[in-house]
Design a protein around this motif. Structure first.
Motif, mmCIF file in Angstrom:
data_model
loop_
_atom_site.group_PDB
_atom_site.id
_atom_site.type_symbol
_atom_site.label_atom_id
_atom_site.label_comp_id
_atom_site.label_asym_id
_atom_site.label_seq_id
_atom_site.Cartn_x
_atom_site.Cartn_y
_atom_site.Cartn_z
ATOM 1 N N PHE A 370 0.728 -1.372 0.076
ATOM 2 C CA PHE A 370 0.003 -0.212 -0.075
ATOM 3 C C PHE A 370 0.635 1.105 0.121
ATOM 4 C CE2 PHE A 370 -3.541 -2.896 1.965
ATOM 5 C CZ PHE A 370 -4.058 -3.216 0.627
ATOM 6 N N GLY A 371 1.533 1.445 -1.265
ATOM 7 C CA GLY A 371 2.663 2.505 -1.715
ATOM 8 C C GLY A 371 1.556 3.382 -2.059
ATOM 9 N N VAL A 372 0.904 4.059 -1.872
ATOM 10 C CA VAL A 372 0.048 4.961 -3.069
ATOM 11 C C VAL A 372 0.048 5.988 -3.750
ATOM 12 C CG1 VAL A 372 -2.198 5.857 -3.288
ATOM 13 C CG2 VAL A 372 -2.186 4.321 -1.534
ATOM 14 N N ARG A 373 0.650 6.044 -4.530
ATOM 15 C CA ARG A 373 0.997 7.475 -4.860
ATOM 16 C C ARG A 373 -0.119 7.906 -6.078
ATOM 17 N NH1 ARG A 373 4.558 3.532 -3.523
ATOM 18 N NH2 ARG A 373 7.252 4.465 -3.809
ATOM 19 N N GLY A 374 0.200 9.561 -6.095
ATOM 20 C CA GLY A 374 -1.234 10.687 -6.418
ATOM 21 C C GLY A 374 -0.777 11.970 -5.565
ATOM 22 N N ILE A 375 -1.432 12.885 -5.477
ATOM 23 C CA ILE A 375 -1.037 13.803 -5.750
ATOM 24 C C ILE A 375 0.306 14.462 -4.993
ATOM 25 C CG2 ILE A 375 -2.184 16.296 -5.373
ATOM 26 C CD1 ILE A 375 -4.156 14.311 -6.277
#
Length: 430
Positions: A370-375
Protein backbone atom coordinates in the motif's frame (compact mmCIF):
# COMPACT_ATOMS: atom_id res chain seq x y z
CA UNK A 1 -12.93 21.97 -24.48
CA UNK A 2 -15.73 21.40 -22.00
CA UNK A 3 -17.79 24.53 -21.29
CA UNK A 4 -18.38 26.05 -17.86
CA UNK A 5 -22.04 24.92 -17.60
CA UNK A 6 -21.03 21.37 -18.50
CA UNK A 7 -18.31 21.51 -15.83
CA UNK A 8 -20.94 22.43 -13.24
CA UNK A 9 -23.18 19.61 -14.45
CA UNK A 10 -20.33 17.09 -14.43
CA UNK A 11 -18.96 17.93 -10.98
CA UNK A 12 -22.40 18.53 -9.46
CA UNK A 13 -23.81 15.28 -10.83
CA UNK A 14 -20.76 13.37 -9.64
CA UNK A 15 -21.08 14.79 -6.12
CA UNK A 16 -24.79 13.91 -6.01
CA UNK A 17 -24.06 10.38 -7.23
CA UNK A 18 -21.35 9.85 -4.60
CA UNK A 19 -23.55 11.22 -1.81
CA UNK A 20 -26.60 9.13 -2.74
CA UNK A 21 -24.70 5.86 -3.30
CA UNK A 22 -22.15 6.17 -0.50
CA UNK A 23 -23.53 3.33 1.61
CA UNK A 24 -23.65 0.93 -1.34
CA UNK A 25 -20.19 1.87 -2.59
CA UNK A 26 -18.67 0.98 0.79
CA UNK A 27 -19.50 -2.68 0.19
CA UNK A 28 -17.83 -2.71 -3.25
CA UNK A 29 -14.08 -3.23 -3.82
CA UNK A 30 -13.68 0.26 -5.30
CA UNK A 31 -12.61 3.58 -3.85
CA UNK A 32 -14.01 7.01 -4.60
CA UNK A 33 -10.81 7.85 -6.49
CA UNK A 34 -11.46 4.99 -8.94
CA UNK A 35 -14.90 6.42 -9.74
CA UNK A 36 -13.52 9.95 -10.23
CA UNK A 37 -10.77 8.58 -12.46
CA UNK A 38 -13.25 6.58 -14.54
CA UNK A 39 -15.37 9.68 -15.12
CA UNK A 40 -12.27 11.69 -16.05
CA UNK A 41 -11.16 9.05 -18.52
CA UNK A 42 -14.61 8.91 -20.15
CA UNK A 43 -14.94 12.67 -20.67
CA UNK A 44 -11.22 13.11 -21.38
CA UNK A 45 -9.13 12.38 -24.49
CA UNK A 46 -9.17 8.64 -23.85
CA UNK A 47 -12.86 8.19 -24.74
CA UNK A 48 -15.17 11.14 -25.56
CA UNK A 49 -12.46 13.82 -25.82
CA UNK A 50 -14.78 16.62 -24.67
CA UNK A 51 -12.24 17.73 -22.09
CA UNK A 52 -8.44 17.94 -22.14
CA UNK A 53 -6.19 19.38 -19.45
CA UNK A 54 -2.64 20.10 -20.63
CA UNK A 55 -0.28 19.67 -17.64
CA UNK A 56 2.64 21.28 -19.46
CA UNK A 57 0.79 24.48 -20.35
CA UNK A 58 -1.20 24.58 -17.10
CA UNK A 59 1.65 23.53 -14.81
CA UNK A 60 1.46 26.72 -12.71
CA UNK A 61 -2.25 26.21 -11.95
CA UNK A 62 -1.81 22.50 -11.27
CA UNK A 63 1.14 23.19 -8.97
CA UNK A 64 -1.00 25.47 -6.80
CA UNK A 65 -3.97 23.08 -6.73
CA UNK A 66 -1.86 20.06 -5.77
CA UNK A 67 0.14 22.10 -3.26
CA UNK A 68 -3.00 23.18 -1.40
CA UNK A 69 -4.45 19.65 -1.49
CA UNK A 70 -1.28 18.13 -0.01
CA UNK A 71 -1.04 20.79 2.72
CA UNK A 72 -4.62 20.20 3.85
CA UNK A 73 -4.10 16.45 3.82
CA UNK A 74 -0.86 16.71 5.81
CA UNK A 75 -2.60 18.79 8.47
CA UNK A 76 -5.44 16.27 8.69
CA UNK A 77 -2.95 13.42 9.05
CA UNK A 78 -0.98 15.26 11.71
CA UNK A 79 -3.90 15.98 14.04
CA UNK A 80 -4.91 12.31 13.94
CA UNK A 81 -1.59 11.09 15.31
CA UNK A 82 -2.23 9.22 18.60
CA UNK A 83 -0.77 10.61 21.81
CA UNK A 84 1.67 10.60 23.42
CA UNK A 85 4.63 10.46 21.01
CA UNK A 86 6.68 7.36 21.80
CA UNK A 87 9.97 6.80 19.97
CA UNK A 88 9.48 3.04 19.77
CA UNK A 89 6.24 3.56 17.86
CA UNK A 90 7.53 6.38 15.64
CA UNK A 91 10.72 4.51 14.76
CA UNK A 92 9.16 2.53 11.89
CA UNK A 93 7.48 5.44 10.04
CA UNK A 94 10.60 7.59 10.49
CA UNK A 95 12.72 4.88 8.88
CA UNK A 96 10.12 4.44 6.13
CA UNK A 97 10.26 8.18 5.41
CA UNK A 98 14.08 8.25 5.33
CA UNK A 99 15.74 4.90 4.63
CA UNK A 100 12.89 3.56 2.47
CA UNK A 101 12.59 6.92 0.72
CA UNK A 102 16.30 6.98 -0.19
CA UNK A 103 16.18 3.35 -1.33
CA UNK A 104 13.14 4.04 -3.51
CA UNK A 105 14.79 7.02 -5.18
CA UNK A 106 17.97 5.04 -5.78
CA UNK A 107 16.21 2.01 -7.28
CA UNK A 108 14.01 4.13 -9.55
CA UNK A 109 16.99 6.23 -10.64
CA UNK A 110 18.97 3.09 -11.52
CA UNK A 111 16.04 1.65 -13.49
CA UNK A 112 15.52 4.91 -15.41
CA UNK A 113 19.24 5.35 -16.10
CA UNK A 114 19.97 1.85 -17.42
CA UNK A 115 16.64 0.84 -18.96
CA UNK A 116 14.93 4.10 -19.89
CA UNK A 117 18.23 5.78 -20.88
CA UNK A 118 17.43 9.10 -19.24
CA UNK A 119 20.00 11.66 -17.97
CA UNK A 120 21.15 11.05 -14.39
CA UNK A 121 19.52 14.22 -13.06
CA UNK A 122 16.19 13.32 -14.65
CA UNK A 123 16.49 9.79 -13.20
CA UNK A 124 16.90 11.19 -9.68
CA UNK A 125 13.99 13.56 -10.29
CA UNK A 126 11.78 10.70 -11.43
CA UNK A 127 12.68 8.77 -8.29
CA UNK A 128 11.87 11.74 -6.06
CA UNK A 129 8.56 12.33 -7.85
CA UNK A 130 7.19 8.79 -7.54
CA UNK A 131 8.82 7.72 -4.25
CA UNK A 132 6.52 9.55 -1.76
CA UNK A 133 3.33 7.81 -0.71
CA UNK A 134 0.25 9.98 -0.94
CA UNK A 135 -1.62 11.46 2.06
CA UNK A 136 -4.59 12.47 -0.10
CA UNK A 137 -5.59 9.21 -1.82
CA UNK A 138 -4.61 6.75 0.94
CA UNK A 139 -7.54 7.52 3.25
CA UNK A 140 -8.72 3.88 3.28
CA UNK A 141 -5.47 2.73 4.93
CA UNK A 142 -4.90 5.75 7.17
CA UNK A 143 -5.84 6.56 10.76
CA UNK A 144 -9.58 7.20 10.86
CA UNK A 145 -9.80 9.48 13.92
CA UNK A 146 -7.47 10.94 16.62
CA UNK A 147 -8.12 7.98 18.96
CA UNK A 148 -7.26 5.25 16.41
CA UNK A 149 -4.38 3.17 17.82
CA UNK A 150 -3.99 0.65 14.98
CA UNK A 151 -0.28 0.16 14.19
CA UNK A 152 -0.69 -0.52 10.47
CA UNK A 153 -2.76 2.58 9.82
CA UNK A 154 -0.46 4.61 12.08
CA UNK A 155 2.66 3.57 10.16
CA UNK A 156 1.11 4.35 6.75
CA UNK A 157 -0.36 7.68 7.88
CA UNK A 158 2.78 8.86 9.63
CA UNK A 159 4.97 7.80 6.70
CA UNK A 160 2.77 9.69 4.22
CA UNK A 161 2.87 12.75 6.50
CA UNK A 162 6.66 12.83 6.56
CA UNK A 163 7.83 11.53 3.20
CA UNK A 164 6.15 14.29 1.22
CA UNK A 165 8.75 16.50 2.89
CA UNK A 166 11.65 14.05 2.93
CA UNK A 167 11.41 13.72 -0.87
CA UNK A 168 12.22 17.39 -1.41
CA UNK A 169 16.03 17.05 -0.92
CA UNK A 170 16.10 14.47 -3.71
CA UNK A 171 14.08 16.81 -5.94
CA UNK A 172 16.73 19.48 -5.31
CA UNK A 173 19.51 16.97 -6.01
CA UNK A 174 17.98 15.98 -9.33
CA UNK A 175 17.51 19.62 -10.32
CA UNK A 176 21.09 20.34 -9.29
CA UNK A 177 22.43 17.55 -11.51
CA UNK A 178 20.51 19.12 -14.41
CA UNK A 179 21.92 22.57 -13.63
CA UNK A 180 18.60 23.97 -12.36
CA UNK A 181 19.63 24.34 -8.70
CA UNK A 182 22.84 25.10 -6.85
CA UNK A 183 24.12 22.07 -4.92
CA UNK A 184 27.77 23.13 -4.56
CA UNK A 185 30.96 21.33 -5.36
CA UNK A 186 30.77 17.64 -4.45
CA UNK A 187 27.23 18.31 -3.16
CA UNK A 188 28.30 19.97 0.11
CA UNK A 189 25.76 22.78 -0.19
CA UNK A 190 23.01 20.26 -0.92
CA UNK A 191 23.82 18.31 2.25
CA UNK A 192 24.11 21.35 4.50
CA UNK A 193 21.24 23.44 3.13
CA UNK A 194 18.75 21.19 1.34
CA UNK A 195 19.06 18.19 3.65
CA UNK A 196 20.10 19.34 7.13
CA UNK A 197 18.96 22.95 7.37
CA UNK A 198 15.71 22.69 5.40
CA UNK A 199 14.64 19.50 7.23
CA UNK A 200 15.54 20.50 10.78
CA UNK A 201 14.27 24.06 10.35
CA UNK A 202 10.98 22.81 8.92
CA UNK A 203 10.40 20.44 11.83
CA UNK A 204 11.36 23.13 14.35
CA UNK A 205 9.05 25.75 12.82
CA UNK A 206 6.19 23.28 12.81
CA UNK A 207 6.64 22.08 16.39
CA UNK A 208 7.08 25.58 17.82
CA UNK A 209 4.14 27.04 15.87
CA UNK A 210 1.75 24.21 16.73
CA UNK A 211 2.70 24.32 20.42
CA UNK A 212 2.33 28.11 20.64
CA UNK A 213 -1.09 28.09 18.98
CA UNK A 214 -2.31 25.34 21.32
CA UNK A 215 -1.20 27.26 24.41
CA UNK A 216 -2.56 30.56 23.08
CA UNK A 217 -6.03 29.22 22.29
CA UNK A 218 -6.12 27.32 25.59
CA UNK A 219 -5.37 30.54 27.47
CA UNK A 220 -7.90 32.61 25.49
CA UNK A 221 -10.70 30.12 26.03
CA UNK A 222 -10.20 30.24 29.78
CA UNK A 223 -11.73 27.94 32.35
CA UNK A 224 -15.03 27.36 30.54
CA UNK A 225 -13.29 26.03 27.44
CA UNK A 226 -16.24 27.03 25.28
CA UNK A 227 -16.02 26.90 21.48
CA UNK A 228 -16.11 30.62 20.95
CA UNK A 229 -13.11 30.51 18.58
CA UNK A 230 -13.25 29.70 14.86
CA UNK A 231 -11.39 26.40 14.80
CA UNK A 232 -11.56 26.10 11.00
CA UNK A 233 -9.87 29.47 10.53
CA UNK A 234 -7.29 28.66 13.20
CA UNK A 235 -6.35 25.46 11.41
CA UNK A 236 -6.12 27.11 8.01
CA UNK A 237 -4.26 30.06 9.52
CA UNK A 238 -1.69 27.75 11.09
CA UNK A 239 -1.14 26.03 7.73
CA UNK A 240 -0.67 29.37 5.97
CA UNK A 241 1.67 30.93 8.55
CA UNK A 242 3.85 27.85 8.96
CA UNK A 243 4.15 27.23 5.22
CA UNK A 244 4.84 30.90 4.52
CA UNK A 245 7.63 31.05 7.10
CA UNK A 246 9.24 27.94 5.65
CA UNK A 247 9.18 29.30 2.11
CA UNK A 248 10.88 32.51 3.35
CA UNK A 249 13.67 30.66 5.20
CA UNK A 250 14.13 27.86 2.64
CA UNK A 251 12.80 25.12 4.93
CA UNK A 252 10.56 22.22 3.91
CA UNK A 253 7.02 23.46 4.44
CA UNK A 254 5.35 20.06 4.01
CA UNK A 255 7.27 18.69 6.98
CA UNK A 256 6.51 21.83 8.96
CA UNK A 257 2.74 21.66 8.42
CA UNK A 258 2.60 17.98 9.39
CA UNK A 259 4.59 18.52 12.59
CA UNK A 260 2.66 21.70 13.39
CA UNK A 261 -0.55 19.66 13.35
CA UNK A 262 1.05 16.92 15.46
CA UNK A 263 2.35 19.47 18.01
CA UNK A 264 -0.99 21.29 18.11
CA UNK A 265 -2.95 18.13 18.90
CA UNK A 266 -0.41 16.67 21.33
CA UNK A 267 -0.13 19.94 23.27
CA UNK A 268 -3.89 20.38 23.49
CA UNK A 269 -4.31 16.86 24.84
CA UNK A 270 -1.66 17.49 27.50
CA UNK A 271 -3.22 20.82 28.51
CA UNK A 272 -6.63 19.16 28.76
CA UNK A 273 -5.21 16.37 30.94
CA UNK A 274 -6.29 13.71 28.46
CA UNK A 275 -2.93 11.91 28.36
CA UNK A 276 -2.26 9.72 31.35
CA UNK A 277 -0.01 6.83 32.33
CA UNK A 278 -1.37 3.40 33.19
CA UNK A 279 0.87 1.37 35.57
CA UNK A 280 2.75 -1.41 33.77
CA UNK A 281 1.12 -0.47 30.49
CA UNK A 282 1.65 1.86 27.59
CA UNK A 283 0.53 5.49 27.84
CA UNK A 284 -3.04 5.94 26.72
CA UNK A 285 -5.30 8.81 25.80
CA UNK A 286 -8.55 9.42 27.62
CA UNK A 287 -10.84 10.60 24.84
CA UNK A 288 -12.83 13.80 25.32
CA UNK A 289 -16.04 11.93 24.41
CA UNK A 290 -16.08 10.12 27.75
CA UNK A 291 -15.78 13.29 29.81
CA UNK A 292 -18.80 15.11 31.24
CA UNK A 293 -17.83 18.37 29.54
CA UNK A 294 -15.42 17.63 26.70
CA UNK A 295 -12.91 20.47 26.20
CA UNK A 296 -12.81 22.31 22.90
CA UNK A 297 -9.74 21.36 20.90
CA UNK A 298 -8.72 23.38 17.86
CA UNK A 299 -7.10 20.32 16.27
CA UNK A 300 -10.23 18.19 16.45
CA UNK A 301 -12.63 21.07 15.84
CA UNK A 302 -10.98 21.91 12.52
CA UNK A 303 -10.53 18.31 11.39
CA UNK A 304 -14.00 17.78 9.88
CA UNK A 305 -13.72 20.93 7.76
CA UNK A 306 -10.22 19.91 6.54
CA UNK A 307 -11.46 16.45 5.58
CA UNK A 308 -14.26 17.98 3.52
CA UNK A 309 -11.75 20.19 1.70
CA UNK A 310 -9.59 17.12 1.16
CA UNK A 311 -12.47 15.24 -0.45
CA UNK A 312 -13.31 18.15 -2.76
CA UNK A 313 -9.70 18.49 -3.86
CA UNK A 314 -9.61 14.75 -4.55
CA UNK A 315 -12.65 15.03 -6.84
CA UNK A 316 -11.17 17.89 -8.84
CA UNK A 317 -7.61 16.61 -9.17
CA UNK A 318 -8.47 13.01 -10.07
CA UNK A 319 -10.88 14.29 -12.73
CA UNK A 320 -7.99 16.34 -14.12
CA UNK A 321 -5.76 13.25 -14.15
CA UNK A 322 -8.33 11.53 -16.37
CA UNK A 323 -8.35 14.61 -18.57
CA UNK A 324 -4.57 14.45 -19.08
CA UNK A 325 -4.35 10.88 -20.38
CA UNK A 326 -4.44 9.91 -24.04
CA UNK A 327 -4.68 6.40 -25.45
CA UNK A 328 -1.04 6.54 -26.56
CA UNK A 329 0.04 7.46 -23.00
CA UNK A 330 -0.10 3.73 -22.26
CA UNK A 331 3.25 2.62 -23.60
CA UNK A 332 4.91 -0.61 -22.43
CA UNK A 333 7.75 1.58 -21.21
CA UNK A 334 5.48 3.46 -18.79
CA UNK A 335 3.45 0.43 -17.68
CA UNK A 336 6.62 -1.60 -17.11
CA UNK A 337 8.07 1.18 -15.00
CA UNK A 338 4.91 1.36 -12.87
CA UNK A 339 4.98 -2.43 -12.35
CA UNK A 340 8.64 -2.25 -11.31
CA UNK A 341 7.78 0.51 -8.82
CA UNK A 342 4.88 -1.38 -7.24
CA UNK A 343 6.25 -4.92 -7.25
CA UNK A 344 9.99 -4.38 -6.69
CA UNK A 345 10.83 -0.89 -5.46
CA UNK A 346 8.15 -0.41 -2.81
CA UNK A 347 8.34 -3.88 -1.18
CA UNK A 348 12.15 -3.94 -1.19
CA UNK A 349 12.49 -0.41 0.22
CA UNK A 350 9.96 -1.20 2.96
CA UNK A 351 11.87 -4.35 3.93
CA UNK A 352 15.05 -2.28 4.22
CA UNK A 353 13.31 0.39 6.29
CA UNK A 354 11.66 -2.10 8.65
CA UNK A 355 14.74 -4.21 9.44
CA UNK A 356 14.71 -4.91 13.15
CA UNK A 357 11.27 -3.37 13.66
CA UNK A 358 9.77 -6.56 15.09
CA UNK A 359 6.69 -6.12 12.89
CA UNK A 360 4.98 -9.24 11.57
CA UNK A 361 5.65 -10.29 7.99
CA UNK A 362 1.95 -9.84 7.31
CA UNK A 363 2.16 -6.18 8.35
CA UNK A 364 5.37 -5.64 6.38
CA UNK A 365 3.72 -7.13 3.31
CA UNK A 366 0.71 -4.82 3.56
CA UNK A 367 2.89 -1.74 4.07
CA UNK A 368 5.03 -2.88 1.15
CA UNK A 369 1.99 -3.05 -1.10
CA UNK A 370 0.00 0.00 0.00
CA UNK A 371 2.42 2.64 -1.23
CA UNK A 372 -0.24 4.77 -2.92
CA UNK A 373 1.07 7.35 -5.39
CA UNK A 374 -1.07 10.35 -6.24
CA UNK A 375 -1.40 14.07 -5.67
CA UNK A 376 2.01 14.48 -4.03
CA UNK A 377 3.73 13.07 -7.11
CA UNK A 378 1.79 15.47 -9.33
CA UNK A 379 2.89 18.39 -7.16
CA UNK A 380 6.58 17.54 -7.41
CA UNK A 381 6.23 17.05 -11.17
CA UNK A 382 4.65 20.48 -11.60
CA UNK A 383 7.23 22.01 -9.27
CA UNK A 384 10.19 20.90 -11.37
CA UNK A 385 8.44 21.93 -14.59
CA UNK A 386 7.89 25.40 -13.15
CA UNK A 387 11.57 25.59 -12.22
CA UNK A 388 12.86 25.24 -15.74
CA UNK A 389 12.84 21.54 -16.59
CA UNK A 390 13.42 21.19 -20.36
CA UNK A 391 10.27 20.40 -22.33
CA UNK A 392 11.53 17.08 -23.69
CA UNK A 393 12.27 15.77 -20.20
CA UNK A 394 9.01 17.27 -18.90
CA UNK A 395 6.98 15.28 -21.42
CA UNK A 396 8.76 12.05 -20.47
CA UNK A 397 8.22 12.60 -16.74
CA UNK A 398 4.59 13.60 -17.30
CA UNK A 399 3.81 10.38 -19.16
CA UNK A 400 5.57 8.14 -16.61
CA UNK A 401 4.07 9.91 -13.61
CA UNK A 402 0.50 9.94 -14.94
CA UNK A 403 0.61 6.21 -15.71
CA UNK A 404 2.05 5.48 -12.23
CA UNK A 405 -0.66 7.56 -10.51
CA UNK A 406 -3.45 6.04 -12.62
CA UNK A 407 -2.35 2.45 -12.09
CA UNK A 408 -1.82 3.14 -8.38
CA UNK A 409 -5.38 4.42 -8.05
CA UNK A 410 -6.69 1.31 -9.82
CA UNK A 411 -4.45 -1.37 -8.31
CA UNK A 412 -4.26 -0.10 -4.75
CA UNK A 413 -7.85 1.13 -4.75
CA UNK A 414 -9.28 -2.19 -5.92
CA UNK A 415 -7.21 -4.22 -3.46
CA UNK A 416 -7.41 -2.11 -0.30
CA UNK A 417 -10.81 -3.28 0.98
CA UNK A 418 -10.38 -7.03 0.35
CA UNK A 419 -6.84 -7.09 1.73
CA UNK A 420 -7.66 -5.00 4.80
CA UNK A 421 -10.68 -7.20 5.53
CA UNK A 422 -8.52 -10.32 5.40
CA UNK A 423 -5.90 -8.63 7.60
CA UNK A 424 -8.46 -7.70 10.23
CA UNK A 425 -10.09 -11.13 10.24
CA UNK A 426 -6.74 -12.84 10.75
CA UNK A 427 -5.67 -10.31 13.37
CA UNK A 428 -8.85 -10.81 15.40
CA UNK A 429 -8.56 -14.60 15.06
CA UNK A 430 -4.93 -14.49 16.26
Amino acid sequence: MISTPLWFLLVGGLLLFMALTNSRLKSLPVTSAIIYLAVGLVVGPTVLNVFHFNPLKQSALLEVLTEVAVLISLFSAGVKMPAPIVFKRWRTPVLLATVSMAASVGLVAAFAYYLLEMPLGACVLLGAIVAPTDPVLATDVQIRHPGDQDELRFALTCEAGMNDGSAFPFVMLGMGLLGLHEIGETGVRWVLVDVLWATLAGIAVGVVSGTLLARLTWKIRGEQKGRELMDDFLGLGLIGVVYGICVLIDAWGFLAVFFAAVALHQTELKLAGLVRKVPEAAPVVTRPEVLAEPPALVSEGSLVFKEHLERLSEVLLILLVGGMLFVDSWSWRAVGFAAFLFVVVRPLSVLLGMVGSGASWRMRGLIGWFGVRGIGSLYYLMYVIQHGLPEALSLQLIQLTLVVVTLSILAHGASVKPMMNVFWRRKHRD
